[in-house]
Each structure stands twice: as structure tokens, then as C-alpha cells.
Design a protein around this motif. Structure first.
Motif, PDB file in Angstrom:
ATOM      1  N   ALA A 131      31.559  41.237  47.922  1.00  0.00           N
ATOM      2  CA  ALA A 131      32.788  40.601  48.402  1.00  0.00           C
ATOM      3  C   ALA A 131      33.671  40.191  47.233  1.00  0.00           C
ATOM      4  CB  ALA A 131      32.459  39.391  49.274  1.00  0.00           C
ATOM      5  N   GLU A 132      33.080  39.664  46.168  1.00  0.00           N
ATOM      6  CA  GLU A 132      33.848  39.255  44.992  1.00  0.00           C
ATOM      7  C   GLU A 132      34.457  40.467  44.305  1.00  0.00           C
ATOM      8  OE1 GLU A 132      35.715  37.068  42.044  1.00  0.00           O
ATOM      9  OE2 GLU A 132      35.007  36.521  44.037  1.00  0.00           O
ATOM     10  N   ALA A 133      33.716  41.553  44.197  1.00  0.00           N
ATOM     11  CA  ALA A 133      34.245  42.774  43.586  1.00  0.00           C
ATOM     12  C   ALA A 133      35.407  43.324  44.410  1.00  0.00           C
ATOM     13  CB  ALA A 133      33.140  43.818  43.449  1.00  0.00           C
ATOM     14  N   THR A 134      35.274  43.293  45.723  1.00  0.00           N
ATOM     15  CA  THR A 134      36.347  43.751  46.608  1.00  0.00           C
ATOM     16  C   THR A 134      37.568  42.861  46.449  1.00  0.00           C
ATOM     17  OG1 THR A 134      34.761  44.666  48.177  1.00  0.00           O
ATOM     18  CG2 THR A 134      36.967  44.186  49.017  1.00  0.00           C
ATOM     19  N   ARG A 135      37.354  41.561  46.357  1.00  0.00           N
ATOM     20  CA  ARG A 135      38.466  40.615  46.181  1.00  0.00           C
ATOM     21  C   ARG A 135      39.194  40.898  44.865  1.00  0.00           C
ATOM     22  NH1 ARG A 135      40.199  36.013  44.059  1.00  0.00           N
ATOM     23  NH2 ARG A 135      38.506  35.333  42.760  1.00  0.00           N
ATOM     24  N   GLN A 136      38.436  41.121  43.795  1.00  0.00           N
ATOM     25  CA  GLN A 136      39.046  41.411  42.493  1.00  0.00           C
ATOM     26  C   GLN A 136      39.843  42.714  42.533  1.00  0.00           C
ATOM     27  OE1 GLN A 136      39.311  39.672  39.693  1.00  0.00           O
ATOM     28  NE2 GLN A 136      38.264  37.949  40.610  1.00  0.00           N
ATOM     29  N   ARG A 137      39.304  43.747  43.202  1.00  0.00           N
ATOM     30  CA  ARG A 137      40.035  45.013  43.309  1.00  0.00           C
ATOM     31  C   ARG A 137      41.312  44.834  44.114  1.00  0.00           C
ATOM     32  NH1 ARG A 137      34.903  47.101  43.948  1.00  0.00           N
ATOM     33  NH2 ARG A 137      35.137  47.179  46.201  1.00  0.00           N
ATOM     34  N   THR A 138      41.252  44.050  45.176  1.00  0.00           N
ATOM     35  CA  THR A 138      42.432  43.806  46.009  1.00  0.00           C
ATOM     36  C   THR A 138      43.503  43.065  45.221  1.00  0.00           C
ATOM     37  OG1 THR A 138      41.057  43.766  47.998  1.00  0.00           O
ATOM     38  CG2 THR A 138      43.232  42.744  48.152  1.00  0.00           C
ATOM     39  N   ILE A 139      43.096  42.032  44.494  1.00  0.00           N
ATOM     40  CA  ILE A 139      44.047  41.287  43.665  1.00  0.00           C
ATOM     41  C   ILE A 139      44.684  42.223  42.645  1.00  0.00           C
ATOM     42  CG2 ILE A 139      44.224  39.525  41.857  1.00  0.00           C
ATOM     43  CD1 ILE A 139      42.131  37.907  43.454  1.00  0.00           C
ATOM     44  N   ALA A 140      43.877  43.040  41.991  1.00  0.00           N
ATOM     45  CA  ALA A 140      44.396  43.974  40.990  1.00  0.00           C
ATOM     46  C   ALA A 140      45.384  44.943  41.627  1.00  0.00           C
ATOM     47  CB  ALA A 140      43.252  44.724  40.316  1.00  0.00           C
ATOM     48  N   ASP A 141      45.086  45.449  42.806  1.00  0.00           N
ATOM     49  CA  ASP A 141      45.993  46.383  43.490  1.00  0.00           C
ATOM     50  C   ASP A 141      47.335  45.720  43.806  1.00  0.00           C
ATOM     51  OD1 ASP A 141      44.056  48.339  43.384  1.00  0.00           O
ATOM     52  OD2 ASP A 141      43.446  48.127  45.481  1.00  0.00           O
ATOM     53  N   VAL A 142      47.292  44.487  44.293  1.00  0.00           N
ATOM     54  CA  VAL A 142      48.528  43.765  44.623  1.00  0.00           C
ATOM     55  C   VAL A 142      49.328  43.501  43.351  1.00  0.00           C
ATOM     56  CG1 VAL A 142      49.449  41.575  45.477  1.00  0.00           C
ATOM     57  CG2 VAL A 142      47.648  42.745  46.749  1.00  0.00           C
ATOM     58  N   ILE A 143      48.664  43.073  42.304  1.00  0.00           N
ATOM     59  CA  ILE A 143      49.367  42.759  41.058  1.00  0.00           C
ATOM     60  C   ILE A 143      49.979  44.016  40.450  1.00  0.00           C
ATOM     61  CG2 ILE A 143      49.030  41.928  38.698  1.00  0.00           C
ATOM     62  CD1 ILE A 143      47.097  39.843  39.942  1.00  0.00           C
ATOM     63  N   LEU A 144      49.285  45.138  40.543  1.00  0.00           N
ATOM     64  CA  LEU A 144      49.858  46.387  40.040  1.00  0.00           C
ATOM     65  C   LEU A 144      51.158  46.730  40.771  1.00  0.00           C
ATOM     66  CD1 LEU A 144      46.722  48.620  39.400  1.00  0.00           C
ATOM     67  CD2 LEU A 144      48.412  47.862  37.721  1.00  0.00           C
ATOM     68  N   GLU A 145      51.268  46.349  42.022  1.00  0.00           N
ATOM     69  CA  GLU A 145      52.512  46.564  42.774  1.00  0.00           C
ATOM     70  C   GLU A 145      53.596  45.587  42.338  1.00  0.00           C
ATOM     71  OE1 GLU A 145      53.245  48.995  45.031  1.00  0.00           O
ATOM     72  OE2 GLU A 145      51.309  49.855  44.474  1.00  0.00           O
ATOM     73  N   ILE A 146      53.212  44.393  41.893  1.00  0.00           N
ATOM     74  CA  ILE A 146      54.171  43.354  41.506  1.00  0.00           C
ATOM     75  C   ILE A 146      54.676  43.538  40.075  1.00  0.00           C
ATOM     76  CG2 ILE A 146      54.347  40.859  41.020  1.00  0.00           C
ATOM     77  CD1 ILE A 146      52.531  40.412  43.436  1.00  0.00           C
ATOM     78  N   LEU A 147      53.882  44.110  39.200  1.00  0.00           N
ATOM     79  CA  LEU A 147      54.268  44.230  37.787  1.00  0.00           C
ATOM     80  C   LEU A 147      55.597  44.965  37.567  1.00  0.00           C
ATOM     81  CD1 LEU A 147      50.869  44.714  35.949  1.00  0.00           C
ATOM     82  CD2 LEU A 147      52.329  42.686  36.034  1.00  0.00           C
ATOM     83  N   PRO A 148      55.916  46.029  38.295  1.00  0.00           N
ATOM     84  CA  PRO A 148      57.234  46.644  38.094  1.00  0.00           C
ATOM     85  C   PRO A 148      58.397  45.684  38.422  1.00  0.00           C
ATOM     86  CG  PRO A 148      55.779  48.176  39.212  1.00  0.00           C
ATOM     87  CD  PRO A 148      55.071  46.851  39.167  1.00  0.00           C
TER      88      PRO A 148
END
Length: 172
Positions: free
Chosen positions: A52-69
Motif C-alpha cells: 500500500a505504501e509503495a502504491t501510494r508513493q507511485r501515485t504521488i509521483a505520478d501526480v507530481i510529474l503531471e504538476i511539474l510542467p
């Protein structure tokens, strides 16, 4: 006749001791199975929590990658506005609004463990940087980062996005 009753009781006592030993062995076996089941359940719970923690970290990373641009564009807008020497008051207000929005976004990213890579002045590291351009420089040692085209970011101890950089080359 007393002797016959005593002879009949002896096998019964032996049988009772045998039943007790069998019950103790069964009890020990059941306790062992219970302890193993509890250990298996704890292991499954721990694996599920890690997953669950690994999934949460991947989800956060995916969202942040969308926000960085979005952050990149805010930074470009701020840099472009700063390049102008004389600006009307309305333009200054817009610039300040963009800077405030950028600061809020950076604060939100920090709460999720995101931090910007400090690249300018550092040695080029291919695990953290993408070299976009190599520029001849007599004032800087070769391999030193002299400019950043796009900021790089880490999330906790993982690279989220490499910095796109300009690297000093050998002077011609």
C-alpha cells in the motif's frame, strides 16, 4: 476377588495416561499451528502495508510529474517578467501573483517530500542530469553544470525527474 479388581484398574490407569499424553501432543500441535497462523497473518499484514505504501508513493509521483510542467511554466513566466526593465503597475501585480502561486506550489510539493535538485555549479551526474547542451567555457572546469534548462526533482531519496542542464565543455 480383590486381586481381580486391582488387575482391571491397572490397564484403565495406563489407558488414561495414554489419553492424557495424546491430548498433550494434540494440544502442542494445535498451539504450534496457531502460532504459525498468527505469524503468517502478521507477515501478510506487513506485506500488504508495504504494498500500500509503495502504491501510494507511485501515485504521488505520478501526480507530481503531471504538476511539474505547470511549475516550469510559472517559473518561466516569472523569469520573463523579471527580464523586463520598465513594467506597468498591472504587469507587476500579475508577476507578483505568479510568484505567489509558484511559492504555494513549491510548499505543497515539499509536504510530499519533493525537493528541487541544486544543479548549477555541481558536477554533471548522469544519474541526476540530462545534458542538453555542452558549452565551451574557459572560466569553468569541463563537466561543471553552468545552466539549467529544466529543473530536476527528487521525491524522498528517489529521482522524480532529471534536471536538463547545460554543461561546461573544453575551451576551444
Amino acid at each position: 476377588m480383590g486381586h481381580e479388581n486391582h488387575a482391571k484398574e491397572a490397564p484403565a490407569a495406563t489407558q488414561g495416561e495414554g489419553d492424557e499424553a495424546a491430548l498433550r501432543a494434540e494440544n502442542a500441535s494445535l498451539q504450534d499451528r496457531l502460532l504459525r497462523a498468527l505469524a503468517d497473518a502478521e507477515s501478510a499484514r506487513r506485506r500488504a502495508a508495504q504494498s500500500a505504501e509503495a502504491t501510494r508513493q507511485r501515485t504521488i509521483a505520478d501526480v507530481i510529474l503531471e504538476i511539474l510542467p505547470i511549475l516550469d511554466n510559472l517559473q518561466r513566466a516569472t523569469a520573463a517578467a523579471s527580464d523586463r526593465v520598465s513594467e506597468p503597475i498591472a504587469s507587476v501585480s500579475v508577476t507578483e501573483g505568479v510568484r505567489a502561486t509558484e511559492a504555494m506550489l513549491l510548499t505543497a510539493l515539499k509536504r510530499f517530500g519533493v525537493r528541487k535538485l541544486e544543479s548549477v555549479g555541481a558536477a554533471f551526474d548522469p544519474s541526476l542530469h540530462d545534458a542538453i547542451l555542452e558549452q565551451d567555457s574557459s572560466s569553468e572546469r569541463p563537466g561543471k553544470i553552468i545552466g539549467v534548462m529544466e529543473e530536476g526533482y527528487m521525491i524522498e531519496d528517489r529521482l522524480l525527474r532529471p534536471a536538463r542542464v547545460i554543461v561546461a565543455g573544453r575551451a576551444s
